[in-house]
Design a protein around this motif. Structure first.
Motif, PDB file in Angstrom:
ATOM      1  N   TYR A  47       3.408   6.294 -10.872  1.00 32.25           N
ATOM      2  CA  TYR A  47       4.270   5.595  -9.899  1.00 32.25           C
ATOM      3  C   TYR A  47       3.660   5.659  -8.500  1.00 32.25           C
ATOM      4  O   TYR A  47       3.587   4.640  -7.795  1.00 32.25           O
ATOM      5  N   ASN A  48       3.219   6.855  -8.094  1.00 35.29           N
ATOM      6  CA  ASN A  48       2.623   7.022  -6.759  1.00 35.29           C
ATOM      7  C   ASN A  48       1.358   6.158  -6.616  1.00 35.29           C
ATOM      8  O   ASN A  48       1.142   5.531  -5.569  1.00 35.29           O
ATOM      9  N   ASN A  49       0.540   6.157  -7.677  1.00 38.36           N
ATOM     10  CA  ASN A  49      -0.688   5.348  -7.642  1.00 38.36           C
ATOM     11  C   ASN A  49      -0.363   3.861  -7.481  1.00 38.36           C
ATOM     12  O   ASN A  49      -1.016   3.155  -6.704  1.00 38.36           O
ATOM     13  N   LEU A  50       0.638   3.450  -8.214  1.00 37.30           N
ATOM     14  CA  LEU A  50       1.058   2.041  -8.152  1.00 37.30           C
ATOM     15  C   LEU A  50       1.520   1.677  -6.749  1.00 37.30           C
ATOM     16  O   LEU A  50       1.185   0.616  -6.199  1.00 37.30           O
ATOM     17  N   VAL A  51       2.294   2.599  -6.137  1.00 37.53           N
ATOM     18  CA  VAL A  51       2.803   2.371  -4.778  1.00 37.53           C
ATOM     19  C   VAL A  51       1.622   2.282  -3.805  1.00 37.53           C
ATOM     20  O   VAL A  51       1.540   1.373  -2.948  1.00 37.53           O
ATOM     21  N   SER A  52       0.665   3.217  -3.966  1.00 39.52           N
ATOM     22  CA  SER A  52      -0.518   3.239  -3.074  1.00 39.52           C
ATOM     23  C   SER A  52      -1.362   1.952  -3.236  1.00 39.52           C
ATOM     24  O   SER A  52      -1.791   1.348  -2.251  1.00 39.52           O
ATOM     25  N   THR A  53      -1.553   1.534  -4.492  1.00 38.91           N
ATOM     26  CA  THR A  53      -2.319   0.317  -4.785  1.00 38.91           C
ATOM     27  C   THR A  53      -1.666  -0.901  -4.145  1.00 38.91           C
ATOM     28  O   THR A  53      -2.321  -1.750  -3.538  1.00 38.91           O
ATOM     29  N   SER A  54      -0.373  -0.952  -4.279  1.00 41.93           N
ATOM     30  CA  SER A  54       0.404  -2.046  -3.712  1.00 41.93           C
ATOM     31  C   SER A  54       0.239  -2.096  -2.186  1.00 41.93           C
ATOM     32  O   SER A  54       0.050  -3.171  -1.585  1.00 41.93           O
ATOM     33  N   SER A  55       0.252  -0.920  -1.544  1.00 41.41           N
ATOM     34  CA  SER A  55       0.106  -0.844  -0.090  1.00 41.41           C
ATOM     35  C   SER A  55      -1.289  -1.310   0.337  1.00 41.41           C
ATOM     36  O   SER A  55      -1.437  -2.087   1.286  1.00 41.41           O
ATOM     37  N   ASN A  56      -2.326  -0.847  -0.419  1.00 42.11           N
ATOM     38  CA  ASN A  56      -3.718  -1.258  -0.124  1.00 42.11           C
ATOM     39  C   ASN A  56      -3.878  -2.761  -0.301  1.00 42.11           C
ATOM     40  O   ASN A  56      -4.545  -3.414   0.514  1.00 42.11           O
ATOM     41  N   LEU A  57      -3.286  -3.272  -1.305  1.00 39.07           N
ATOM     42  CA  LEU A  57      -3.358  -4.715  -1.577  1.00 39.07           C
ATOM     43  C   LEU A  57      -2.731  -5.532  -0.444  1.00 39.07           C
ATOM     44  O   LEU A  57      -3.277  -6.564  -0.022  1.00 39.07           O
TER      45      LEU A  57
END
Lengths: 253, 265
Positions: B235-245
């Motif tokens: 979940y945290n990785n997904l949130v971080s990826t989304s922010s970077n995107l």
């Protein structure tokens, strides 16, 4: 208005003079033992000489009660209640009242006539002249005898009445002796008997008192004696019925 | 007064008094010459029992009530019994009616059959009166009369209702006769439908079973979905990826040439 006042005064005078006579009797009753011979004579006269009359009337009274109890209740009451009806009627009401009325007619009138004759012929004044208290000598023995005799005659009347009821029951009502006498004892309450005897004591006092009162008040010769006798019988009869109500209200409640 | 008169008066008074005493003893059922004993019985309610009422054993009079005293919660009745009465430990005493009209009562005793004798010093507990008093019978009769009246009213008032009900029934019967064929068809179809729905129900229960297994696996964090739901790191990785995107897209909008270089020649 004046007549009413006179009547009221006469009533008060009557009550007052009867009250005074009662008071004199109470004062003089302490000397009854001195006049015991006279009292025995009065008991003989009031009791023994009235016995046949009492037996006769009570026997038929008992028979009538048994017959009427059976007549009224034979269809829905057991035979045993005939005996009970006769006993209760004789103990509570008919024994004392019947004897009271009989003695009122026989004894009260006799006392009034005797004392009235003595009064009009001044024999009572003669007694007083000899320092003999007429209340102690004439009234107290009669009243004492009445108080003693009435309960005794009431017992005779009650027994005779019950026997009369038994005779009729076995002879006419097809009730056996055992059933009748079982009924006599059924629901017996001593107050019934004692209440009747209390009545008879008050009757004995009242009717002898009335005889004495009217006898002592008699005046005017043979006519006055006759009037006193009549008044004595009437007032005794009324008093018997009045006291019957009073004692019944006090005892049977 | 002469002697003979005095004697007569004496005889008269003696005879009357003797008759009075004997009569009174007889009326009170006084037991002359009989020996006995007394027993205390406690009743919650004496139901109109009075002193001198008889005590019967097997229907025979063997005693009488001699005293009654009010006590807390009931009445202590003292009875006198003849010596011939041998009471056992299981003796009982109840109050019963002799005659309903007069209300006469009697104490009815059962002497018992136990081996041990009854302890006379103890108070026997009386059995309640199971009979009905005249007053109780009167009350019952009144209620029964009331009930009868109500029933009478109900029957007379309900006659119209009954007639209507009868008419309705006849109409229903007529309808049934007229539509018998149709009703049969409906019932037959209903039967077929029921058969079909039976198969559907079987399949449905299998599907539910499978869904239950899948859910169990998800709950036990197995499989992709299970991990997707319960793995916090993912979940945290997904949130971080989304922010970077998001950042990357913002930069592309600002300066597209930085990332996309198009040359025709």
């Amino acid at each position: 208005m004046l007549t009413l006042k006179k009547k009221n005064l006469a009533a008060m005078e009557y009550i007052g003079s009867v009250g005074l006579l009662i008071w004199q009797v109470l004062i003089n009753i302490r000397g009854i033992y001195r006049k015991f011979d006279l009292s025995l004579g009065q008991i003989y006269f009031q009791a023994i000489e009235s016995l046949s009359l009492v037996l006769f009337t009570s026997l038929f009274t008992g028979m009538v009660i048994a017959f009427e109890a059976n007549y009224q209740a034979a269809n829905y009451m057991p035979d045993v209640y005939v005996g009970m009806a006769v006993t209760k009627a004789m103990f509570i009401e008919l024994g004392p009242v019947l004897i009271g009325l009989i003695i009122a007619g026989r004894v009260s009138s006799s006392i009034a006539a005797e004392l009235g004759s003595m009064k009009v012929t001044e024999q009572i004044d003669a007694l007083e002249a000899f320092a003999i208290n007429p209340i102690e000598h004439l009234v107290v023995p009669r009243i004492f005898a009445g108080i003693v005799v009435l309960p005794l005659l009431t017992i005779v009347s009650e027994i005779t009445g019950i026997v009369g009821g038994w005779i009729l029951s076995i002879s006419s009502l097809n009730i056996t002796t055992a059933v009748y006498w079982r009924g006599v004892r059924l629901n017996y309450i001593p107050t019934n008997l004692y209440g009747g005897l209390i009545k008879s004591i008050t009757f004995g006092f009242a009717l002898t008192l009335m005889g004495c009162y009217y006898g002592l008040k008699a005046e005017g010769g043979a006519e006055g004696v006759g009037e006193a006798t009549t008044k004595a019988v009437i007032s005794s009869t009324i008093l018997v019925l009045f006291l019957d109500l009073i004692v019944s209200r006090l005892v049977f409640r | 007064m002469n002697r003979s008169k005095t004697v007569k008066v004496g005889i008269f008074i003696t005879i009357i008094l003797a008759l009075f005493v004997i009569g009174q003893l007889w009326l009170l059922r006084f037991n002359v010459g009989k020996e006995g004993y007394c027993l205390n019985i406690f009743y919650n309610d004496v139901s109109g029992l009075t002193i001198n009422d008889p005590v019967r054993i097997y229907g025979i009079k063997k005693g009488k009530v001699v005293d009654m005293k009010m006590q807390k919660g009931g009445v202590l009745v003292r009875v006198w019994l003849e010596n011939s009465v041998k009471l056992k430990k299981d003796a009982t005493a109840s109050i019963q009616d002799v005659a309903m009209i007069s209300g006469t009562k009697t104490v009815v005793m059962d002497p018992g059959i136990a081996d041990e004798p009854l302890d006379l010093s103890r108070t026997l507990i009386g059995q309640p009166n199971l009979g009905l008093s005249t007053v109780e019978i009167g009350a019952i009769v009144t209620k029964v009369e009331e009930l009868i009246e109500i029933l009478k009213g109900g029957v007379s008032g309900g006659t119209g209702v009954l007639k209507n009900f009868q008419v309705t029934l006849s109409e229903v019967e007529m309808l049934l006769k007229e539509n018998r064929a149709g009703i049969k068809r409906v019932i037959a179809r209903g039967g077929e439908s029921l058969e079909d729905s039976k198969d559907i129900m079987n399949e449905l229960s299998l599907t539910i079973e499978e869904a239950k297994n899948t859910l169990n696996q998800i709950n036990s964090r197995k499989g992709t979905i299970g991990k997707l739901i319960y793995d916090e790191e993912l979940y945290n990785n997904l949130v971080s990826t989304s922010s970077n995107l998001d950042t990357l897209l913002a930069e592309i909008r600002k300066d597209p040439g930085k990332f996309v270089n198009i040359s025709v020649f």
